[in-house]
Design a protein around this motif. Structure first.
Motif, PDB file in Angstrom:
ATOM      1  N   ALA A   1       0.823  -1.210   0.000  1.00 50.81           N
ATOM      2  CA  ALA A   1       0.000   0.000   0.000  1.00 50.81           C
ATOM      3  C   ALA A   1       0.855   1.259   0.000  1.00 50.81           C
ATOM      4  CB  ALA A   1      -0.937  -0.005   1.209  1.00 50.81           C
ATOM      5  N   ALA A   2       2.000   1.202   0.680  1.00 44.40           N
ATOM      6  CA  ALA A   2       2.891   2.372   0.696  1.00 44.40           C
ATOM      7  C   ALA A   2       3.410   2.658  -0.710  1.00 44.40           C
ATOM      8  CB  ALA A   2       4.044   2.127   1.664  1.00 44.40           C
ATOM      9  N   ASP A   3       3.742   1.602  -1.468  1.00 44.46           N
ATOM     10  CA  ASP A   3       4.196   1.790  -2.846  1.00 44.46           C
ATOM     11  C   ASP A   3       3.085   2.355  -3.720  1.00 44.46           C
ATOM     12  OD1 ASP A   3       6.662   0.803  -2.181  1.00 44.46           O
ATOM     13  OD2 ASP A   3       6.286  -1.222  -2.941  1.00 44.46           O
ATOM     14  N   VAL A   4       1.863   1.886  -3.478  1.00 48.41           N
ATOM     15  CA  VAL A   4       0.728   2.359  -4.269  1.00 48.41           C
ATOM     16  C   VAL A   4       0.495   3.845  -4.017  1.00 48.41           C
ATOM     17  CG1 VAL A   4      -1.773   2.183  -4.559  1.00 48.41           C
ATOM     18  CG2 VAL A   4      -0.404   0.099  -4.414  1.00 48.41           C
ATOM     19  N   VAL A   5       0.502   4.248  -2.770  1.00 50.60           N
ATOM     20  CA  VAL A   5       0.225   5.639  -2.422  1.00 50.60           C
ATOM     21  C   VAL A   5       1.336   6.566  -2.920  1.00 50.60           C
ATOM     22  CG1 VAL A   5      -0.060   7.255  -0.500  1.00 50.60           C
ATOM     23  CG2 VAL A   5      -1.236   5.046  -0.457  1.00 50.60           C
ATOM     24  N   ARG A   6       2.587   6.127  -2.834  1.00 51.92           N
ATOM     25  CA  ARG A   6       3.694   6.979  -3.291  1.00 51.92           C
ATOM     26  C   ARG A   6       3.579   7.321  -4.764  1.00 51.92           C
ATOM     27  NH1 ARG A   6       7.163   4.199   0.532  1.00 51.92           N
ATOM     28  NH2 ARG A   6       7.516   2.550  -0.987  1.00 51.92           N
ATOM     29  N   GLY A   7       3.064   6.364  -5.552  1.00 51.04           N
ATOM     30  CA  GLY A   7       2.816   6.638  -6.965  1.00 51.04           C
ATOM     31  C   GLY A   7       4.046   6.729  -7.838  1.00 51.04           C
ATOM     32  N   GLU A   8       5.174   6.205  -7.392  1.00 56.69           N
ATOM     33  CA  GLU A   8       6.404   6.309  -8.174  1.00 56.69           C
ATOM     34  C   GLU A   8       6.497   5.242  -9.262  1.00 56.69           C
ATOM     35  OE1 GLU A   8       9.523   6.085  -5.332  1.00 56.69           O
ATOM     36  OE2 GLU A   8       9.042   8.013  -4.384  1.00 56.69           O
ATOM     37  N   ASP A   9       5.810   4.117  -9.093  1.00 55.58           N
ATOM     38  CA  ASP A   9       5.854   3.014 -10.056  1.00 55.58           C
ATOM     39  C   ASP A   9       4.449   2.688 -10.529  1.00 55.58           C
ATOM     40  OD1 ASP A   9       8.710   2.513  -9.763  1.00 55.58           O
ATOM     41  OD2 ASP A   9       8.201   1.697  -7.793  1.00 55.58           O
ATOM     42  N   ASP A  10       4.363   2.077 -11.712  1.00 58.24           N
ATOM     43  CA  ASP A  10       3.050   1.639 -12.197  1.00 58.24           C
ATOM     44  C   ASP A  10       2.596   0.423 -11.402  1.00 58.24           C
ATOM     45  OD1 ASP A  10       3.691  -0.968 -13.850  1.00 58.24           O
ATOM     46  OD2 ASP A  10       5.242   0.496 -14.401  1.00 58.24           O
ATOM     47  N   LEU A  11       1.293   0.137 -11.465  1.00 57.08           N
ATOM     48  CA  LEU A  11       0.719  -0.919 -10.639  1.00 57.08           C
ATOM     49  C   LEU A  11       1.258  -2.299 -10.997  1.00 57.08           C
ATOM     50  CD1 LEU A  11      -3.000   0.256 -10.322  1.00 57.08           C
ATOM     51  CD2 LEU A  11      -1.146   0.490  -8.661  1.00 57.08           C
ATOM     52  N   LEU A  12       1.573  -2.550 -12.264  1.00 55.13           N
ATOM     53  CA  LEU A  12       2.128  -3.842 -12.639  1.00 55.13           C
ATOM     54  C   LEU A  12       3.494  -4.052 -11.989  1.00 55.13           C
ATOM     55  CD1 LEU A  12       2.006  -6.481 -14.185  1.00 55.13           C
ATOM     56  CD2 LEU A  12       2.928  -5.297 -16.194  1.00 55.13           C
ATOM     57  N   SER A  13       4.328  -3.042 -11.975  1.00 56.54           N
ATOM     58  CA  SER A  13       5.646  -3.169 -11.339  1.00 56.54           C
ATOM     59  C   SER A  13       5.503  -3.450  -9.849  1.00 56.54           C
ATOM     60  CB  SER A  13       6.454  -1.883 -11.543  1.00 56.54           C
ATOM     61  OG  SER A  13       6.696  -1.648 -12.917  1.00 56.54           O
ATOM     62  N   ILE A  14       4.544  -2.773  -9.213  1.00 58.40           N
ATOM     63  CA  ILE A  14       4.320  -3.002  -7.781  1.00 58.40           C
ATOM     64  C   ILE A  14       3.803  -4.422  -7.553  1.00 58.40           C
ATOM     65  CG2 ILE A  14       2.926  -2.305  -5.794  1.00 58.40           C
ATOM     66  CD1 ILE A  14       2.942   0.548  -6.946  1.00 58.40           C
ATOM     67  N   ALA A  15       2.900  -4.878  -8.420  1.00 57.61           N
ATOM     68  CA  ALA A  15       2.356  -6.230  -8.292  1.00 57.61           C
ATOM     69  C   ALA A  15       3.465  -7.268  -8.376  1.00 57.61           C
ATOM     70  CB  ALA A  15       1.306  -6.478  -9.376  1.00 57.61           C
ATOM     71  N   VAL A  16       4.339  -7.144  -9.375  1.00 57.43           N
ATOM     72  CA  VAL A  16       5.431  -8.103  -9.560  1.00 57.43           C
ATOM     73  C   VAL A  16       6.399  -8.048  -8.387  1.00 57.43           C
ATOM     74  CG1 VAL A  16       7.423  -8.677 -11.006  1.00 57.43           C
ATOM     75  CG2 VAL A  16       5.235  -8.084 -12.079  1.00 57.43           C
ATOM     76  N   ARG A  17       6.698  -6.853  -7.893  1.00 56.12           N
ATOM     77  CA  ARG A  17       7.620  -6.698  -6.771  1.00 56.12           C
ATOM     78  C   ARG A  17       7.123  -7.429  -5.531  1.00 56.12           C
ATOM     79  NH1 ARG A  17       7.776  -0.906  -5.567  1.00 56.12           N
ATOM     80  NH2 ARG A  17       8.782  -0.839  -7.607  1.00 56.12           N
ATOM     81  N   HIS A  18       5.822  -7.480  -5.380  1.00 57.81           N
ATOM     82  CA  HIS A  18       5.243  -8.097  -4.185  1.00 57.81           C
ATOM     83  C   HIS A  18       4.736  -9.516  -4.430  1.00 57.81           C
ATOM     84  CE1 HIS A  18       5.626  -4.597  -1.585  1.00 57.81           C
ATOM     85  NE2 HIS A  18       5.362  -3.873  -2.649  1.00 57.81           N
ATOM     86  N   GLY A  19       5.225 -10.134  -5.502  1.00 61.70           N
ATOM     87  CA  GLY A  19       4.988 -11.559  -5.699  1.00 61.70           C
ATOM     88  C   GLY A  19       3.763 -11.932  -6.487  1.00 61.70           C
ATOM     89  N   TYR A  20       3.178 -10.982  -7.238  1.00 58.74           N
ATOM     90  CA  TYR A  20       1.980 -11.275  -8.032  1.00 58.74           C
ATOM     91  C   TYR A  20       2.302 -11.145  -9.516  1.00 58.74           C
ATOM     92  CZ  TYR A  20      -0.539 -11.047  -3.640  1.00 58.74           C
ATOM     93  OH  TYR A  20      -0.966 -11.287  -2.348  1.00 58.74           O
ATOM     94  N   GLY A  21       1.750 -12.055 -10.310  1.00 56.64           N
ATOM     95  CA  GLY A  21       2.072 -12.098 -11.730  1.00 56.64           C
ATOM     96  C   GLY A  21       1.259 -11.168 -12.591  1.00 56.64           C
TER      97      GLY A  21
END
Length: 289
Positions: free
Chosen positions: A61-81
């Motif tokens: 959620a912190a990555d989502v709120v910061r808005g520095e990366d797109d949602l796909l990059s955040i998803a992959v970083r946190h273990g989701y395909g």
């Protein structure tokens, strides 16, 4: 046990974005994955898998709120395909889509990192004995039912009341070994003890290993092993459920025993006519730590 659970929490934090080896940790700590998961869910009030998901989504959620990366990059970083899989997990924890949270800054539901501590209060007397039993069988009528932590399980109640009165007498006549009498048996229980997960409930009796099983009855083969037997008395099923919970919060952390895979059994020794109160024995399969 408390130290083992805190080591498990530390392992979760170190591997939030990847899979981690719970079984390997359990072996290193001299216990089993089955016992570690059962104790975690009993003491934390949630399955290990749910805690991992909540912690992942708290950090994500912190990555989502910061808005520095797109949602796909955040998803992959946190273990989701995919963003779809990430979005489902995110909504389950926060109650809102990642895109909406990015726009509005919330709502966010934070899962703090757990810290287990042992507080011995002695609030529930633990009238216990340990027995070593040879292999035996449980025979009766089985059904798959959802796990319900508190109160009467209506699915189990429906299963039992559907049996004719003469069938209870027939089962009692088959009983020829301990625990005696009609038994409430729970088997194939999810180690995480997730409420709503399915288990096998058997209404039946214990018989010796060589006793023939009638063709119309279900059977569970129980291997030889040790059992911890807890005697309970009082309002039913509240007294029984309180004692069951206390085995995790008080008895297992204070004694050199751990759960092993196998069915748990409840023997009703005495009860009021309306079943409002009862004296029971709770049998749990255990092994030395």
């Amino acid at each position: 046990m408390i130290a083992a659970l805190n080591r498990l929490v530390d392992l979760v934090e170190k591997h939030l974005t990847e899979e981690f080896d719970v079984n390997g940790l359990a072996r290193a700590l001299g216990t089993t994955e089955y016992h570690l998961r059962r104790m975690f869910s009993s003491l934390a009030g949630m399955p290990l898998s749910e805690y991992v998901r909540r912690r992942r989504m708290t950090v994500a959620a912190a990555d989502v709120v910061r808005g520095e990366d797109d949602l796909l990059s955040i998803a992959v970083r946190h273990g989701y395909g995919s963003t779809e899989a990430f979005g489902r997990a995110f909504r389950a924890v926060h109650g809102a889509n990642p895109a909406d949270v990015r726009r509005d800054g919330g709502p966010l539901r934070t899962q703090p990192q757990l810290k287990f501590r042992l507080t011995v209060e002695g609030s529930i007397p633990m009238d216990t004995r340990i027995v070593d039993r040879p292999a035996f069988r449980l025979v009766g009528h089985a059904a798959r039912v959802p796990l319900i932590h508190q109160g009467i399980n209506p699915h189990i109640q429906q299963h039992i009341t559907a049996l004719p009165p003469q069938e209870h007498l027939r089962l009692k006549a088959l009983s020829d070994t301990d625990p005696g009498g009609l038994l409430q048996v729970s088997d194939d229980l999810d180690p995480d003890s997730t409420e709503g997960s399915e288990l096998t409930y058997l209404h039946g009796v214990a018989v010796s290993r060589d006793t023939p099983v009638p063709d119309d009855l279900d059977a569970i083969e129980v291997p030889a092993g040790m059992w911890a037997i807890f005697r309970t008395a009082g309002p039913h099923p509240q007294a029984l459920q309180s004692t069951w919970a206390a085995t995790a919060t008080e008895w297992f952390p204070s004694n050199p025993w751990r759960l092993r895979p196998g069915p748990s059994m409840v023997a009703i020794l005495e009860r009021a006519e309306d079943f409002s109160t009862a004296t029971c024995e709770l049998w749990l399969p255990v092994e030395p730590t």
